[in-house]
Design an enzyme around this catalytic site. Structure first.
Site, PDB file in Angstrom:
ATOM      1  N   SER A 185       0.857  -0.946   0.063  1.00  0.00           N
ATOM      2  CA  SER A 185       0.137   0.171  -0.088  1.00  0.00           C
ATOM      3  C   SER A 185       0.798   1.392   0.155  1.00  0.00           C
ATOM      4  O   SER A 185       1.664   1.434   1.010  1.00  0.00           O
ATOM      5  CB  SER A 185      -0.882   0.019   1.234  1.00  0.00           C
ATOM      6  OG  SER A 185      -1.382   1.376   1.452  1.00  0.00           O
TER       7      SER A 185
ATOM      8  N   HIS B  28      -0.892  -1.414  -4.534  1.00  0.00           N
ATOM      9  CA  HIS B  28      -2.321  -1.057  -3.925  1.00  0.00           C
ATOM     10  C   HIS B  28      -2.351   0.500  -3.536  1.00  0.00           C
ATOM     11  O   HIS B  28      -1.555   1.150  -2.904  1.00  0.00           O
ATOM     12  CB  HIS B  28      -2.549  -1.574  -2.415  1.00  0.00           C
ATOM     13  CG  HIS B  28      -3.855  -1.716  -1.776  1.00  0.00           C
ATOM     14  ND1 HIS B  28      -4.900  -2.410  -2.001  1.00  0.00           N
ATOM     15  CD2 HIS B  28      -4.267  -0.669  -0.654  1.00  0.00           C
ATOM     16  CE1 HIS B  28      -5.735  -2.059  -1.352  1.00  0.00           C
ATOM     17  NE2 HIS B  28      -5.469  -1.031  -0.562  1.00  0.00           N
TER      18      HIS B  28
ATOM     19  N   ASP C  12      -4.721   3.426  -2.300  1.00  0.00           N
ATOM     20  CA  ASP C  12      -5.987   3.815  -1.339  1.00  0.00           C
ATOM     21  C   ASP C  12      -6.320   5.162  -1.605  1.00  0.00           C
ATOM     22  O   ASP C  12      -5.478   6.191  -1.312  1.00  0.00           O
ATOM     23  CB  ASP C  12      -5.266   3.811   0.124  1.00  0.00           C
ATOM     24  CG  ASP C  12      -4.957   2.328   0.559  1.00  0.00           C
ATOM     25  OD1 ASP C  12      -6.014   1.696   0.534  1.00  0.00           O
ATOM     26  OD2 ASP C  12      -4.003   2.112   1.333  1.00  0.00           O
TER      27      ASP C  12
ATOM     28  N   MET D 125      -8.987   8.108  -0.712  1.00  0.00           N
ATOM     29  CA  MET D 125      -9.840   8.396   0.404  1.00  0.00           C
ATOM     30  C   MET D 125     -10.656   9.995   0.094  1.00  0.00           C
ATOM     31  O   MET D 125      -9.859  10.699  -0.463  1.00  0.00           O
ATOM     32  CB  MET D 125      -9.211   8.416   1.639  1.00  0.00           C
ATOM     33  CG  MET D 125      -8.358   7.184   2.095  1.00  0.00           C
ATOM     34  SD  MET D 125      -7.829   7.201   3.648  1.00  0.00           S
ATOM     35  CE  MET D 125      -6.650   5.673   3.569  1.00  0.00           C
TER      36      MET D 125
ATOM     37  N   HIS E 194      -7.968   1.261  -4.478  1.00  0.00           N
ATOM     38  CA  HIS E 194      -8.947   0.933  -3.491  1.00  0.00           C
ATOM     39  C   HIS E 194      -9.722   2.186  -3.072  1.00  0.00           C
ATOM     40  O   HIS E 194      -8.959   3.159  -2.682  1.00  0.00           O
ATOM     41  CB  HIS E 194      -8.078   0.056  -2.257  1.00  0.00           C
ATOM     42  CG  HIS E 194      -9.244   0.003  -1.115  1.00  0.00           C
ATOM     43  ND1 HIS E 194      -8.566  -0.229   0.227  1.00  0.00           N
ATOM     44  CD2 HIS E 194     -10.654   0.095  -0.996  1.00  0.00           C
ATOM     45  CE1 HIS E 194      -9.411  -0.236   1.108  1.00  0.00           C
ATOM     46  NE2 HIS E 194     -10.793  -0.220   0.593  1.00  0.00           N
TER      47      HIS E 194
ATOM     48  N   MET F 238     -11.973   4.453  -1.277  1.00  0.00           N
ATOM     49  CA  MET F 238     -12.903   4.581   0.145  1.00  0.00           C
ATOM     50  C   MET F 238     -13.495   5.714  -0.152  1.00  0.00           C
ATOM     51  O   MET F 238     -13.049   6.747   0.581  1.00  0.00           O
ATOM     52  CB  MET F 238     -11.708   4.493   1.262  1.00  0.00           C
ATOM     53  CG  MET F 238     -11.340   3.116   1.551  1.00  0.00           C
ATOM     54  SD  MET F 238      -9.845   3.027   2.437  1.00  0.00           S
ATOM     55  CE  MET F 238      -8.471   3.192   1.057  1.00  0.00           C
TER      56      MET F 238
ATOM     57  N   MET G  85     -11.468  -5.818   4.795  1.00  0.00           N
ATOM     58  CA  MET G  85     -10.758  -5.071   5.756  1.00  0.00           C
ATOM     59  C   MET G  85     -10.538  -5.676   7.017  1.00  0.00           C
ATOM     60  O   MET G  85     -11.581  -5.743   7.903  1.00  0.00           O
ATOM     61  CB  MET G  85     -11.407  -3.829   5.797  1.00  0.00           C
ATOM     62  CG  MET G  85     -11.671  -2.856   4.448  1.00  0.00           C
ATOM     63  SD  MET G  85     -10.219  -2.381   3.682  1.00  0.00           S
ATOM     64  CE  MET G  85      -9.306  -1.506   5.259  1.00  0.00           C
TER      65      MET G  85
ATOM     66  N   GLY H 242      -9.351   4.074   6.503  1.00  0.00           N
ATOM     67  CA  GLY H 242      -8.925   5.359   6.725  1.00  0.00           C
ATOM     68  C   GLY H 242      -7.407   5.644   7.172  1.00  0.00           C
ATOM     69  O   GLY H 242      -6.903   6.557   6.581  1.00  0.00           O
ATOM     70  N   PHE H 243      -6.815   4.776   7.776  1.00  0.00           N
ATOM     71  CA  PHE H 243      -5.576   5.132   8.089  1.00  0.00           C
ATOM     72  C   PHE H 243      -4.677   3.966   8.143  1.00  0.00           C
ATOM     73  O   PHE H 243      -5.078   2.616   8.523  1.00  0.00           O
ATOM     74  CB  PHE H 243      -5.527   5.491   9.769  1.00  0.00           C
ATOM     75  CG  PHE H 243      -6.307   6.878   9.963  1.00  0.00           C
ATOM     76  CD1 PHE H 243      -5.560   8.120   9.621  1.00  0.00           C
ATOM     77  CD2 PHE H 243      -7.706   6.913  10.002  1.00  0.00           C
ATOM     78  CE1 PHE H 243      -6.261   9.191   9.803  1.00  0.00           C
ATOM     79  CE2 PHE H 243      -8.357   7.975  10.324  1.00  0.00           C
ATOM     80  CZ  PHE H 243      -7.851   9.241   9.991  1.00  0.00           C
ATOM     81  N   GLY H 244      -3.527   4.216   7.894  1.00  0.00           N
ATOM     82  CA  GLY H 244      -2.408   2.970   7.897  1.00  0.00           C
ATOM     83  C   GLY H 244      -1.950   2.951   9.415  1.00  0.00           C
ATOM     84  O   GLY H 244      -2.252   3.615  10.225  1.00  0.00           O
ATOM     85  N   GLY H 245      -1.081   1.751   9.666  1.00  0.00           N
ATOM     86  CA  GLY H 245      -0.623   1.567  11.033  1.00  0.00           C
ATOM     87  C   GLY H 245      -1.627   0.947  12.139  1.00  0.00           C
ATOM     88  O   GLY H 245      -1.128   1.399  13.143  1.00  0.00           O
TER      89      GLY H 245
ATOM     90  N   ASP I 136      -6.673  -6.405   3.879  1.00  0.00           N
ATOM     91  CA  ASP I 136      -6.144  -5.017   4.114  1.00  0.00           C
ATOM     92  C   ASP I 136      -5.989  -4.719   5.341  1.00  0.00           C
ATOM     93  O   ASP I 136      -7.369  -4.269   5.840  1.00  0.00           O
ATOM     94  CB  ASP I 136      -6.697  -4.303   3.036  1.00  0.00           C
ATOM     95  CG  ASP I 136      -6.189  -2.606   2.932  1.00  0.00           C
ATOM     96  OD1 ASP I 136      -5.263  -2.573   3.541  1.00  0.00           O
ATOM     97  OD2 ASP I 136      -6.877  -1.994   2.334  1.00  0.00           O
ATOM     98  N   GLY I 137      -5.219  -4.150   6.177  1.00  0.00           N
ATOM     99  CA  GLY I 137      -5.077  -3.577   7.383  1.00  0.00           C
ATOM    100  C   GLY I 137      -4.251  -4.427   8.486  1.00  0.00           C
ATOM    101  O   GLY I 137      -4.673  -5.424   8.933  1.00  0.00           O
ATOM    102  N   GLY I 138      -3.301  -3.987   8.991  1.00  0.00           N
ATOM    103  CA  GLY I 138      -2.399  -4.620  10.068  1.00  0.00           C
ATOM    104  C   GLY I 138      -1.691  -5.843   9.546  1.00  0.00           C
ATOM    105  O   GLY I 138      -1.389  -6.809  10.597  1.00  0.00           O
TER     106      GLY I 138
ATOM    107  N   GLY J  23       1.000  -1.833   4.197  1.00  0.00           N
ATOM    108  CA  GLY J  23       1.631  -0.584   4.140  1.00  0.00           C
ATOM    109  C   GLY J  23       2.777  -0.519   4.866  1.00  0.00           C
ATOM    110  O   GLY J  23       4.157  -0.440   4.481  1.00  0.00           O
TER     111      GLY J  23
HETATM  112  C1  DX5 Z   1      -6.398   1.568   5.230  1.00  0.00           C
HETATM  113  C2  DX5 Z   1      -6.086   1.231   3.875  1.00  0.00           C
HETATM  114  C3  DX5 Z   1      -4.880   0.418   3.862  1.00  0.00           C
HETATM  115  C4  DX5 Z   1      -3.613   0.796   4.625  1.00  0.00           C
HETATM  116  C5  DX5 Z   1      -2.956  -0.618   5.348  1.00  0.00           C
HETATM  117  O1  DX5 Z   1      -7.544   2.414   5.191  1.00  0.00           O
HETATM  118  O2  DX5 Z   1      -6.918   0.671   2.878  1.00  0.00           O
HETATM  119  O3  DX5 Z   1      -4.710  -0.009   2.575  1.00  0.00           O
HETATM  120  O4  DX5 Z   1      -2.843   1.602   3.725  1.00  0.00           O
HETATM  121  O5  DX5 Z   1      -1.982   0.044   6.017  1.00  0.00           O
HETATM  122  P1  DX5 Z   1      -1.349  -0.839   6.921  1.00  0.00           P
HETATM  123  O6  DX5 Z   1      -0.590  -2.096   6.268  1.00  0.00           O
HETATM  124  O7  DX5 Z   1      -0.260  -0.167   7.738  1.00  0.00           O
HETATM  125  O8  DX5 Z   1      -2.156  -1.398   7.904  1.00  0.00           O
HETATM  126 ZN    ZN Z   2      -6.457  -0.154   1.084  1.00  0.00          ZN
END
Ligand code: DX5
Ligand code: ZN
Length: 215
Positions: free
Chosen positions: A7, A32, A34, A36, A65, A67, A136, A141-144, A174-176, A196
């Site tokens: 990502s 990927h 993202d 938003m 993706h 969102m 998901m 909405g957010f990475g990390g 996707d996510g974590g 990501g």
């Molecule tokens: C979150 C995104 C993800 C995000 C994942 O809304 O859709 O693609 O970048 O980030 P990580 O891998 O850091 O959880």
């Molecule tokens: Zn994503």
């Protein structure tokens, strides 16, 4: 062995082309992207011009993706910009069947996504129109953020339904996703890992890509 879709939300946007090149050359099969809108999710990221620039710069497969609240209004712009796959949320305003058919008719791959509170069964009727279904494993909405294990039974339910129907539809998560959580997702039936932070935050990014691809 799962595929990897790093990502770019966690990449360096001032050096995006270089970051995409690094992960692609290390073996990542997709990129990927993202998108938003600050409305469907409480954050704003990137849009059509970035997809257009990436497409010119690299022949990487762009896994977009969306969102956003109104994916039906913007899907064509992303397709024109060079998206290889357009993925939107079942919780958005779009009529999923109509939009999936519309995207496919233009020769672009289709994806539908479910948020953590949405049941896997919500997308069962659309699976024949999908090349990919995205589960998901964090609130979008957010990475990390931390991986939500509740996503795993949903992956397993989708795997069972896809196999039952004999469809050629891949499951993405996707996510974590980290080297620790990815094996759980693969075990549940995931084909494509989005990561990501775990990719772009690694001290040696190409080595990390290879570690994911070896899982
Ligand atoms: C979150 C995104 C993800 C995000 C994942 O809304 O859709 O693609 O970048 O980030 P990580 O891998 O850091 O959880
Ligand atoms: Zn994503």
């Amino acid at each position: 062995m799962a595929k990897l879709s790093p990502s770019i939300l966690s990449a360096d946007f001032a050096d995006l082309g270089k970051d995409v090149k690094i992960v692609s050359e290390a073996g990542a099969q997709l990129i990927h992207v993202d998108v938003m809108d600050g409305h469907f999710v409480p954050n704003i990221s990137i849009g059509v011009p970035v997809v257009k620039s990436l497409k010119k710069y690299s022949d990487a497969f762009l896994d977009v993706h969306l969102m956003i609240t109104d994916p039906d209004k913007y899907a064509d712009a992303f397709i024109k910009a060079g998206a290889d796959l357009v993925n939107f949320h079942v919780e958005s305003n779009a009529d999923p069947k109509a939009l999936l058919e519309h995207i496919r008719a233009q020769g672009v791959k289709t994806g539908i996504t479910i948020k953590p509170q949405t049941a896997a069964e919500a997308v069962f009727e659309y699976l024949p129109l999908c090349d990919l279904v995205l589960v998901m494993s964090v609130e979008p909405g957010f990475g990390g953020q931390s991986f939500m294990p509740d996503s795993l039974p949903k992956v397993a339910a989708l795997r069972a339904e896809i196999d039952r129907l004999g469809l050629d539809c891949e499951i993405e998560i996707d996510g974590g996703i980290t080297l620790e959580t990815a094996p759980l997702a693969i075990e549940a039936g995931v084909d494509i890992l989005v990561a990501g932070t775990a990719v772009f935050g690694a001290p040696d990014v190409p080595a990390r890509v290879k570690e994911f691809l070896a899982l």
